[in-house]
Design an enzyme around this catalytic site. Structure first.
Site, PDB file in Angstrom:
ATOM      1  N   CYS A   5       5.137  -4.315  -7.125  1.00  0.00           N
ATOM      2  CA  CYS A   5       4.650  -3.461  -6.565  1.00  0.00           C
ATOM      3  C   CYS A   5       4.609  -4.134  -4.916  1.00  0.00           C
ATOM      4  O   CYS A   5       4.701  -4.914  -4.108  1.00  0.00           O
ATOM      5  CB  CYS A   5       3.012  -3.819  -6.968  1.00  0.00           C
ATOM      6  N   HIS A  47      -3.910  -6.270  -8.682  1.00  0.00           N
ATOM      7  CA  HIS A  47      -2.926  -4.585  -8.758  1.00  0.00           C
ATOM      8  C   HIS A  47      -3.570  -4.036  -9.881  1.00  0.00           C
ATOM      9  O   HIS A  47      -4.459  -4.932 -10.835  1.00  0.00           O
ATOM     10  CB  HIS A  47      -1.663  -5.644  -9.531  1.00  0.00           C
ATOM     11  N   GLY A  93       0.549  13.254  -8.353  1.00  0.00           N
ATOM     12  CA  GLY A  93       1.181  13.268  -7.195  1.00  0.00           C
ATOM     13  C   GLY A  93       1.440  11.421  -7.048  1.00  0.00           C
ATOM     14  O   GLY A  93       1.999  11.693  -5.271  1.00  0.00           O
ATOM     15  N   HIS A 100      -4.311   3.011  -4.621  1.00  0.00           N
ATOM     16  CA  HIS A 100      -4.963   2.913  -3.861  1.00  0.00           C
ATOM     17  C   HIS A 100      -5.784   4.500  -3.086  1.00  0.00           C
ATOM     18  O   HIS A 100      -5.936   5.723  -3.882  1.00  0.00           O
ATOM     19  CB  HIS A 100      -4.036   3.354  -2.123  1.00  0.00           C
ATOM     20  N   HIS A 102      -6.658   7.783  -0.100  1.00  0.00           N
ATOM     21  CA  HIS A 102      -6.279   7.839   1.574  1.00  0.00           C
ATOM     22  C   HIS A 102      -7.934   8.395   2.352  1.00  0.00           C
ATOM     23  O   HIS A 102      -8.153   9.399   1.859  1.00  0.00           O
ATOM     24  CB  HIS A 102      -5.353   8.569   1.269  1.00  0.00           C
TER      25      HIS A 102
HETATM   26  P1  AMP Z   1       0.798   8.536  -3.392  1.00  0.00           P
HETATM   27  O1  AMP Z   1       1.798   9.307  -2.486  1.00  0.00           O
HETATM   28  O2  AMP Z   1      -1.406   8.635  -3.320  1.00  0.00           O
HETATM   29  O3  AMP Z   1       0.334   7.579  -4.013  1.00  0.00           O
HETATM   30  O4  AMP Z   1       0.241   7.611  -1.545  1.00  0.00           O
HETATM   31  C1  AMP Z   1       1.091   6.807  -0.448  1.00  0.00           C
HETATM   32  C2  AMP Z   1       1.304   6.215  -0.129  1.00  0.00           C
HETATM   33  O5  AMP Z   1       2.355   5.540   0.591  1.00  0.00           O
HETATM   34  C3  AMP Z   1       2.441   7.809   0.373  1.00  0.00           C
HETATM   35  O6  AMP Z   1       1.606   8.264   1.325  1.00  0.00           O
HETATM   36  C4  AMP Z   1       2.795   6.838   1.430  1.00  0.00           C
HETATM   37  O7  AMP Z   1       3.896   7.682   2.927  1.00  0.00           O
HETATM   38  C5  AMP Z   1       2.459   5.122   2.091  1.00  0.00           C
HETATM   39  N1  AMP Z   1       3.859   4.903   2.036  1.00  0.00           N
HETATM   40  C6  AMP Z   1       4.090   4.345   1.549  1.00  0.00           C
HETATM   41  N2  AMP Z   1       5.521   3.400   1.660  1.00  0.00           N
HETATM   42  C7  AMP Z   1       4.808   2.778   2.901  1.00  0.00           C
HETATM   43  C8  AMP Z   1       4.544   1.864   3.923  1.00  0.00           C
HETATM   44  N3  AMP Z   1       5.238   0.995   3.777  1.00  0.00           N
HETATM   45  N4  AMP Z   1       4.067   1.190   4.453  1.00  0.00           N
HETATM   46  C9  AMP Z   1       2.896   2.500   4.604  1.00  0.00           C
HETATM   47  N5  AMP Z   1       2.728   3.513   3.715  1.00  0.00           N
HETATM   48  C10 AMP Z   1       3.300   3.409   3.110  1.00  0.00           C
END
Ligand code: AMP
Length: 114
Positions: A5, A47, A93, A100, A102
């Site tokens: 993960c 998790h 999406g 998480h 945003h």
């Molecule tokens: P989601 O598409 O809602 O699952 O969001 C996943 C988010 O994780 C996306 O906005 C990515 O830009 C972000 N993301 C993926 N890898 C990393 C990373 N290594 N560090 C910071 N953000 C990340």
């Protein structure tokens, strides 16, 4: 911590991130591909794969995330508002399967789905 993960590895410090907040239950770091001047990912350390896995046994962690969101928003100076988004599952999406939120702000946000 769950094997393979990405966000569990970030919380464990195995993969670098720009941390903006941490407490006993919550971790937050800047999104690598920001969609606004402030784009922070706020997540429970435990998790939980997605919103669909929230139940009576772990729902308090979601409350902890929203408490952290309010603190981070204040610290980031988001005085005139912000948006909190959760993508759940394939149709929603979601690309990283660790629950998480945003936290997005720092400019007038445009298009809304609802
Ligand atoms: P989601 O598409 O809602 O699952 O969001 C996943 C988010 O994780 C996306 O906005 C990515 O830009 C972000 N993301 C993926 N890898 C990393 C990373 N290594 N560090 C910071 N953000 C990340």
């Amino acid at each position: 911590m769950k094997n393979n993960c990405l966000f569990c590895a970030i919380i464990a410090g195995e993969i670098p991130s720009t941390k903006v907040y941490e407490d006993e239950n919550v971790f937050a770091f800047r999104d690598i591909n920001p969609q606004a001047p402030v784009h922070v990912l706020v997540l429970p350390k435990k998790h939980i794969a997605c919103a669909d896995e929230i139940d009576a046994g772990n729902a308090a962690l979601v409350g902890n995330c929203f408490e952290a969101i309010a603190k981070i928003a204040r610290a980031e100076g988001l005085k005139s508002g912000y948006r909190v988004i959760n993508n759940c599952g394939e149709d929603g999406g979601q690309s990283v399967m660790h629950l998480h939120f945003h936290l997005i702000g720092g400019r007038k946000l445009g298009e809304k789905i609802i």
